[in-house]
Scaffold this motif. Structure first.
Motif, PDB file in Angstrom:
ATOM      1  N   LEU A 206      -3.177   1.360 -20.282  1.00 20.65           N
ATOM      2  CA  LEU A 206      -2.479   2.066 -19.213  1.00 20.65           C
ATOM      3  C   LEU A 206      -0.998   2.235 -19.553  1.00 20.65           C
ATOM      4  CD1 LEU A 206      -2.788   3.344 -16.403  1.00 20.65           C
ATOM      5  CD2 LEU A 206      -2.201   1.103 -15.437  1.00 20.65           C
ATOM      6  N   PHE A 207      -0.404   1.219 -20.147  1.00 19.51           N
ATOM      7  CA  PHE A 207       0.997   1.265 -20.570  1.00 19.51           C
ATOM      8  C   PHE A 207       1.199   2.401 -21.580  1.00 19.51           C
ATOM      9  CE2 PHE A 207       4.706  -0.172 -22.981  1.00 19.51           C
ATOM     10  CZ  PHE A 207       5.522  -0.761 -22.031  1.00 19.51           C
ATOM     11  N   GLU A 208       0.296   2.476 -22.557  1.00 18.45           N
ATOM     12  CA  GLU A 208       0.387   3.524 -23.593  1.00 18.45           C
ATOM     13  C   GLU A 208       0.221   4.911 -22.983  1.00 18.45           C
ATOM     14  OE1 GLU A 208      -1.054   6.534 -26.057  1.00 18.45           O
ATOM     15  OE2 GLU A 208      -2.602   5.317 -25.105  1.00 18.45           O
ATOM     16  N   LEU A 209      -0.714   5.062 -22.051  1.00 16.66           N
ATOM     17  CA  LEU A 209      -0.901   6.352 -21.390  1.00 16.66           C
ATOM     18  C   LEU A 209       0.337   6.728 -20.575  1.00 16.66           C
ATOM     19  CD1 LEU A 209      -4.608   6.088 -20.181  1.00 16.66           C
ATOM     20  CD2 LEU A 209      -3.702   7.658 -21.921  1.00 16.66           C
TER      21      LEU A 209
ATOM     22  N   ARG B 285       0.855  -1.185   0.000  1.00 17.92           N
ATOM     23  CA  ARG B 285       0.000   0.000   0.000  1.00 17.92           C
ATOM     24  C   ARG B 285       0.886   1.227   0.000  1.00 17.92           C
ATOM     25  NH1 ARG B 285      -2.144  -4.992   0.970  1.00 17.92           N
ATOM     26  NH2 ARG B 285      -4.328  -4.916   1.552  1.00 17.92           N
ATOM     27  N   GLY B 286       0.438   2.274  -0.684  1.00 16.09           N
ATOM     28  CA  GLY B 286       1.204   3.509  -0.724  1.00 16.09           C
ATOM     29  C   GLY B 286       1.058   4.212  -2.051  1.00 16.09           C
ATOM     30  N   THR B 287       1.962   5.142  -2.296  1.00 14.40           N
ATOM     31  CA  THR B 287       1.968   5.950  -3.511  1.00 14.40           C
ATOM     32  C   THR B 287       3.371   5.934  -4.111  1.00 14.40           C
ATOM     33  OG1 THR B 287       0.247   7.389  -2.606  1.00 14.40           O
ATOM     34  CG2 THR B 287       1.533   8.262  -4.448  1.00 14.40           C
ATOM     35  N   TRP B 288       3.440   5.649  -5.401  1.00 13.98           N
ATOM     36  CA  TRP B 288       4.717   5.592  -6.122  1.00 13.98           C
ATOM     37  C   TRP B 288       4.559   6.207  -7.502  1.00 13.98           C
ATOM     38  CZ3 TRP B 288       2.242   1.515  -3.824  1.00 13.98           C
ATOM     39  CH2 TRP B 288       2.861   0.943  -2.717  1.00 13.98           C
ATOM     40  N   SER B 289       5.679   6.548  -8.091  1.00 13.67           N
ATOM     41  CA  SER B 289       5.692   6.861  -9.521  1.00 13.67           C
ATOM     42  C   SER B 289       6.137   5.594 -10.245  1.00 13.67           C
ATOM     43  CB  SER B 289       6.639   8.026  -9.820  1.00 13.67           C
ATOM     44  OG  SER B 289       7.937   7.715  -9.400  1.00 13.67           O
ATOM     45  N   ALA B 290       5.840   5.532 -11.526  1.00 11.67           N
ATOM     46  CA  ALA B 290       6.293   4.395 -12.332  1.00 11.67           C
ATOM     47  C   ALA B 290       7.812   4.442 -12.403  1.00 11.67           C
ATOM     48  CB  ALA B 290       5.681   4.460 -13.724  1.00 11.67           C
ATOM     49  N   LYS B 291       8.461   3.295 -12.208  1.00 10.18           N
ATOM     50  CA  LYS B 291       9.930   3.239 -12.225  1.00 10.18           C
ATOM     51  C   LYS B 291      10.472   2.787 -13.577  1.00 10.18           C
ATOM     52  CE  LYS B 291      10.224   4.234  -7.845  1.00 10.18           C
ATOM     53  NZ  LYS B 291       9.226   5.238  -7.592  1.00 10.18           N
ATOM     54  N   TRP B 292       9.869   1.734 -14.151  1.00 13.44           N
ATOM     55  CA  TRP B 292      10.303   1.264 -15.471  1.00 13.44           C
ATOM     56  C   TRP B 292       9.192   0.460 -16.118  1.00 13.44           C
ATOM     57  CZ3 TRP B 292      11.803  -4.043 -16.369  1.00 13.44           C
ATOM     58  CH2 TRP B 292      11.897  -4.833 -15.237  1.00 13.44           C
ATOM     59  N   LEU B 293       9.260   0.389 -17.435  1.00 16.26           N
ATOM     60  CA  LEU B 293       8.241  -0.275 -18.244  1.00 16.26           C
ATOM     61  C   LEU B 293       8.850  -1.445 -19.003  1.00 16.26           C
ATOM     62  CD1 LEU B 293       6.664   2.915 -19.887  1.00 16.26           C
ATOM     63  CD2 LEU B 293       5.983   1.815 -17.757  1.00 16.26           C
ATOM     64  N   SER B 294       8.047  -2.498 -19.188  1.00 15.89           N
ATOM     65  CA  SER B 294       8.502  -3.661 -19.956  1.00 15.89           C
ATOM     66  C   SER B 294       7.299  -4.254 -20.689  1.00 15.89           C
ATOM     67  CB  SER B 294       9.136  -4.698 -19.022  1.00 15.89           C
ATOM     68  OG  SER B 294       9.572  -5.821 -19.754  1.00 15.89           O
ATOM     69  N   ARG B 295       7.259  -4.064 -21.987  1.00 17.16           N
ATOM     70  CA  ARG B 295       6.098  -4.479 -22.789  1.00 17.16           C
ATOM     71  C   ARG B 295       5.881  -5.999 -22.803  1.00 17.16           C
ATOM     72  NH1 ARG B 295       3.310  -1.710 -26.758  1.00 17.16           N
ATOM     73  NH2 ARG B 295       4.936  -0.150 -26.774  1.00 17.16           N
ATOM     74  N   HIS B 296       6.938  -6.777 -22.902  1.00 16.36           N
ATOM     75  CA  HIS B 296       6.820  -8.244 -23.020  1.00 16.36           C
ATOM     76  C   HIS B 296       7.526  -8.951 -21.861  1.00 16.36           C
ATOM     77  CE1 HIS B 296       5.222  -7.616 -27.010  1.00 16.36           C
ATOM     78  NE2 HIS B 296       6.275  -6.889 -27.312  1.00 16.36           N
ATOM     79  N   HIS B 297       7.275  -8.510 -20.654  1.00 13.32           N
ATOM     80  CA  HIS B 297       8.004  -9.025 -19.501  1.00 13.32           C
ATOM     81  C   HIS B 297       7.581 -10.454 -19.155  1.00 13.32           C
ATOM     82  CE1 HIS B 297      10.684  -8.120 -16.178  1.00 13.32           C
ATOM     83  NE2 HIS B 297       9.904  -8.872 -15.424  1.00 13.32           N
ATOM     84  N   LYS B 298       8.549 -11.228 -18.659  1.00 10.70           N
ATOM     85  CA  LYS B 298       8.305 -12.575 -18.113  1.00 10.70           C
ATOM     86  C   LYS B 298       8.841 -12.570 -16.684  1.00 10.70           C
ATOM     87  CE  LYS B 298       7.494 -14.844 -22.160  1.00 10.70           C
ATOM     88  NZ  LYS B 298       6.302 -15.478 -22.523  1.00 10.70           N
ATOM     89  N   SER B 299       8.105 -13.168 -15.778  1.00 10.31           N
ATOM     90  CA  SER B 299       8.495 -13.176 -14.376  1.00 10.31           C
ATOM     91  C   SER B 299       9.760 -13.995 -14.159  1.00 10.31           C
ATOM     92  CB  SER B 299       7.368 -13.753 -13.515  1.00 10.31           C
ATOM     93  OG  SER B 299       7.803 -13.888 -12.183  1.00 10.31           O
ATOM     94  N   SER B 300      10.713 -13.403 -13.465  1.00 14.49           N
ATOM     95  CA  SER B 300      11.915 -14.137 -13.079  1.00 14.49           C
ATOM     96  C   SER B 300      11.678 -14.870 -11.758  1.00 14.49           C
ATOM     97  CB  SER B 300      13.100 -13.182 -12.947  1.00 14.49           C
ATOM     98  OG  SER B 300      12.831 -12.202 -11.967  1.00 14.49           O
ATOM     99  N   LEU B 301      10.581 -14.572 -11.084  1.00 13.81           N
ATOM    100  CA  LEU B 301      10.278 -15.194  -9.790  1.00 13.81           C
ATOM    101  C   LEU B 301       9.271 -16.336  -9.895  1.00 13.81           C
ATOM    102  CD1 LEU B 301       9.924 -11.949  -7.634  1.00 13.81           C
ATOM    103  CD2 LEU B 301      11.912 -13.448  -7.826  1.00 13.81           C
TER     104      LEU B 301
END
Length: 142
Positions: free
Chosen positions: A124-127, A62-78
């Protein structure tokens, strides 16, 4: 006197964070209790979408953040290279992203990220690209 004023100023600042976040050109407000995201674009509600946040035993911050980075075709490393299309990372490994489990939207189902329908995530990504990461806010509250 300083012992009273500094904590008071800090408490007021924490209460006002969502207000300051709303001044950003793009705000994604996630309500954990209703499993919804309200997108505010240029001061007006543009979209209201169902989301999935953390399932039982997991946590969505919970909280407030700005976007840090974008990844269009991301795959989870976790999580076994799970697809995370249109990822908007806002807090470490936490992101808003599309999901292929759209039938689970509207209820808790994720490991902590905020899942969206892929079409909504793409919008949302495009915006976010349009306004710039520094002008996009993610607000997550109960």
């Amino acid at each position: 006197m300083k012992r009273i004023i500094l904590p008071l100023i800090g408490a007021i600042a924490l209460c006002l964070l969502p207000v300051f976040a709303a001044a950003a050109p793009l705000v994604a407000k996630v309500d954990i209790s209703s499993q919804t995201m309200t997108v505010v674009y240029n001061g007006e509600v543009a979209y209201r979408w169902p989301v999935s946040t953390a399932r039982k035993g997991k946590w969505t911050p919970r909280g407030t953040w700005s976007a840090k980075w974008l990844s269009r075709h991301h795959k989870s490393s976790l999580y076994n290279n799970a697809p995370m299309p249109y990822s908007i990372f806002f807090n470490g490994n936490y992101a808003i992203h599309g999901t292929n489990q759209i039938s689970r939207l509207g209820r808790p189902a994720s490991a902590g990220c905020v899942r969206l329908h892929p079409d909504h995530a793409a919008r949302l990504f495009e915006l976010t690209q349009r306004v710039g990461k520094q002008n996009m806010r993610v607000v997550i509250q109960n």
